[in-house]
Design a protein around this motif. Structure first.
Motif, PDB file in Angstrom:
ATOM      1  N   PHE A 113       7.918  -1.661 -21.765  1.00 43.76           N
ATOM      2  CA  PHE A 113       7.893  -0.662 -20.691  1.00 43.76           C
ATOM      3  C   PHE A 113       6.540  -0.672 -19.976  1.00 43.76           C
ATOM      4  N   ALA A 114       5.457  -0.846 -20.736  1.00 40.85           N
ATOM      5  CA  ALA A 114       4.124  -0.857 -20.135  1.00 40.85           C
ATOM      6  C   ALA A 114       3.970  -2.036 -19.175  1.00 40.85           C
ATOM      7  N   TYR A 115       4.562  -3.174 -19.526  1.00 37.16           N
ATOM      8  CA  TYR A 115       4.487  -4.345 -18.643  1.00 37.16           C
ATOM      9  C   TYR A 115       5.187  -4.060 -17.319  1.00 37.16           C
ATOM     10  N   TRP A 116       6.391  -3.518 -17.403  1.00 37.44           N
ATOM     11  CA  TRP A 116       7.132  -3.249 -16.175  1.00 37.44           C
ATOM     12  C   TRP A 116       6.533  -2.076 -15.410  1.00 37.44           C
ATOM     13  N   ARG A 117       5.907  -1.150 -16.119  1.00 36.05           N
ATOM     14  CA  ARG A 117       5.174  -0.091 -15.418  1.00 36.05           C
ATOM     15  C   ARG A 117       4.030  -0.693 -14.602  1.00 36.05           C
ATOM     16  N   GLN A 118       3.331  -1.656 -15.176  1.00 36.61           N
ATOM     17  CA  GLN A 118       2.238  -2.306 -14.455  1.00 36.61           C
ATOM     18  C   GLN A 118       2.750  -2.965 -13.175  1.00 36.61           C
ATOM     19  N   PHE A 119       3.925  -3.554 -13.260  1.00 30.47           N
ATOM     20  CA  PHE A 119       4.515  -4.182 -12.073  1.00 30.47           C
ATOM     21  C   PHE A 119       4.852  -3.117 -11.026  1.00 30.47           C
ATOM     22  N   GLY A 120       5.455  -2.013 -11.473  1.00 24.19           N
ATOM     23  CA  GLY A 120       5.757  -0.926 -10.545  1.00 24.19           C
ATOM     24  C   GLY A 120       4.504  -0.298  -9.968  1.00 24.19           C
ATOM     25  N   ALA A 121       3.460  -0.171 -10.794  1.00 24.07           N
ATOM     26  CA  ALA A 121       2.199   0.405 -10.319  1.00 24.07           C
ATOM     27  C   ALA A 121       1.537  -0.510  -9.297  1.00 24.07           C
ATOM     28  N   ARG A 122       1.745  -1.805  -9.453  1.00 24.89           N
ATOM     29  CA  ARG A 122       1.193  -2.738  -8.461  1.00 24.89           C
ATOM     30  C   ARG A 122       1.858  -2.517  -7.103  1.00 24.89           C
ATOM     31  N   PHE A 123       3.157  -2.247  -7.124  1.00 24.77           N
ATOM     32  CA  PHE A 123       3.847  -1.907  -5.875  1.00 24.77           C
ATOM     33  C   PHE A 123       3.249  -0.639  -5.274  1.00 24.77           C
ATOM     34  N   MET A 124       3.041   0.381  -6.114  1.00 21.84           N
ATOM     35  CA  MET A 124       2.490   1.644  -5.627  1.00 21.84           C
ATOM     36  C   MET A 124       1.090   1.461  -5.050  1.00 21.84           C
ATOM     37  N   THR A 125       0.281   0.646  -5.707  1.00 23.41           N
ATOM     38  CA  THR A 125      -1.070   0.386  -5.212  1.00 23.41           C
ATOM     39  C   THR A 125      -1.020  -0.300  -3.854  1.00 23.41           C
ATOM     40  N   ALA A 126      -0.126  -1.282  -3.726  1.00 24.16           N
ATOM     41  CA  ALA A 126       0.020  -1.974  -2.443  1.00 24.16           C
ATOM     42  C   ALA A 126       0.507  -1.015  -1.359  1.00 24.16           C
ATOM     43  N   LEU A 127       1.374  -0.082  -1.743  1.00 30.69           N
ATOM     44  CA  LEU A 127       1.877   0.904  -0.790  1.00 30.69           C
ATOM     45  C   LEU A 127       0.750   1.812  -0.301  1.00 30.69           C
ATOM     46  N   CYS A 128      -0.101   2.241  -1.229  1.00 32.65           N
ATOM     47  CA  CYS A 128      -1.173   3.177  -0.886  1.00 32.65           C
ATOM     48  C   CYS A 128      -2.305   2.516  -0.107  1.00 32.65           C
ATOM     49  N   THR A 129      -2.477   1.215  -0.277  1.00 27.59           N
ATOM     50  CA  THR A 129      -3.610   0.535   0.358  1.00 27.59           C
ATOM     51  C   THR A 129      -3.206  -0.278   1.584  1.00 27.59           C
ATOM     52  N   LYS A 130      -1.922  -0.290   1.924  1.00 32.40           N
ATOM     53  CA  LYS A 130      -1.502  -1.037   3.110  1.00 32.40           C
ATOM     54  C   LYS A 130      -1.957  -0.319   4.369  1.00 32.40           C
ATOM     55  N   PRO A 131      -2.146  -1.039   5.469  1.00 33.27           N
ATOM     56  CA  PRO A 131      -2.554  -0.390   6.723  1.00 33.27           C
ATOM     57  C   PRO A 131      -1.614   0.745   7.093  1.00 33.27           C
ATOM     58  N   ALA A 132      -2.189   1.824   7.592  1.00 37.49           N
ATOM     59  CA  ALA A 132      -1.397   3.004   7.936  1.00 37.49           C
ATOM     60  C   ALA A 132      -0.427   2.687   9.059  1.00 37.49           C
TER      61      ALA A 132
END
Length: 351
Positions: A67-86
């Motif tokens: 679960f922690a591995y797949w959470r890391q993958f999901g968190a990477r999506f969230m990080t990309a979402l938060c840091t993408k150009p507005a």
């Protein structure tokens, strides 16, 4: 896809077709009942929703390795979402693009032992990323909220990722400059769900190159808006002082404190010293009491029996401390080892 399972001893299994499903396990890595129910509910809508939930809402929680591995993958999506150009105002928020293929292969190689690991490839991760994006579009539409509120509902810390922070700290060892200022930005959340701060100057290096120019401009957009409101900030930016730590005098700290609201309105996150309650230094309070003594008769004696007391955090100030406050002209005074916000004119009027 319905993955409802009646046990809390769960794991995630990758099928030959690249679907990620919940399965019972007997390896002893049980989830607590409430967390298991939340994860089941998310994956019942599909693995895109499940991965979005793991990455966004279960960050910082203790999970079994798979679960922690797949959470890391999901968190990477969230990080990309938060840091993408507005996105432009009024336009729909789009999911972030997937990582480079080489990064996806590295992620696949780092996978723990799990059912279906032999089917994990960069192409599978690319497809799963797309499904997370589709789930995000559905869920933000269902929420009927803007992105900041959507992120806050999943986990308040996500609202801090991809943003510039202006940090004020006390520096008691320097009498001439008893404060320090540092501009930072948050690039991701830690394994414990805390925002990871990096000096803002590092963003210039991290986002160097034409490919990342739009991302850098988006990160610095709140600073650009803020410097239109604060002349001193524009001077700092023009001089290149924003990108390294600064020693600040009391005057500079007071100026920063006075413009904190303007900075926040521009989109900059303002962080004050941790010892300041509600992000402000303590303020002296003036108390007046009438009739503490028993008057000889009603009327004049009671009116003359009037006592004024100035307190700090509930403790009365001495005459020497009060004199120091009244003599202060900077707006901040160091009393009893703590910084006190002083509005001298108001204090004099109330006394």
């Amino acid at each position: 896809m319905n993955n409802a399972v009646n046990t809390d001893a769960l794991t995630l299994c990758l099928t030959p077709h690249g679907s990620l499903v919940l399965r019972p396990t007997d390896d002893g890595s049980a989830l607590d009942a409430d967390r298991a129910d939340r994860i089941k509910a998310a994956f019942a809508r599909g693995h895109g929703h499940g991965l979005l939930w793991l990455g966004a809402a279960e960050v910082g929680t203790v999970l079994p390795p798979v679960f922690a591995y797949w959470r890391q993958f999901g968190a990477r999506f969230m990080t990309a979402l938060c840091t993408k150009p507005a996105a432009e105002e009024g336009s729909e928020v789009q999911p972030p693009p997937p990582p480079a293929n080489s990064d996806l292969w590295s992620l696949a190689a780092d996978a723990p032992v799990m059912p279906g690991a032999e089917y994990l490839t960069a192409d599978v991760l690319h497809t799963l990323w797309r499904h997370i994006g589709e789930a995000f579009v559905i869920e933000i539409a269902e929420s009927g909220t803007a992105l900041p509120d959507f992120l806050k509902a999943l986990g308040p810390a996500w609202n801090l990722v991809g943003r510039v922070h202006f940090n004020l700290a006390e520096n008691r060892r320097d009498e001439d400059a008893p404060f320090a200022f540092l501009a930072t930005y948050t690039s991701r959340l830690s394994a414990h769900g805390k925002a990871q701060h990096l000096p803002l100057g590092q963003a210039l290096r991290e986002y160097a190159g034409a490919a990342n120019q739009e991302r850098l401009l988006s990160l610095l957009l709140p600073v650009q808006r803020a410097q239109e409101r604060c002349v001193w900030l524009k001077q700092m930016v023009d001089a290149g002082e924003l990108f390294h730590p600064l020693r600040w005098s009391v005057h500079e700290a007071v100026r920063f404190l006075g413009d904190a609201h303007e900075l926040e309105q521009a989109g900059v996150v303002v962080r004050m010293p941790a010892t300041w309650r509600a992000c402000r230094p303590s303020r002296p309070q003036v108390w007046g009491t009438v009739g503490t003594k028993t008057p000889s008769e009603l009327g004049t004696d009671a009116l003359l029996d009037f006592h004024v007391e100035v307190t700090l955090d509930g403790q009365a100030l001495t005459s020497a401390e009060l004199k120091a406050l009244l003599a202060n002209t900077s707006g901040l005074a160091l009393i009893r080892g703590q910084w006190v916000e002083v509005d001298r004119e108001r204090l004099v009027r109330t006394m």
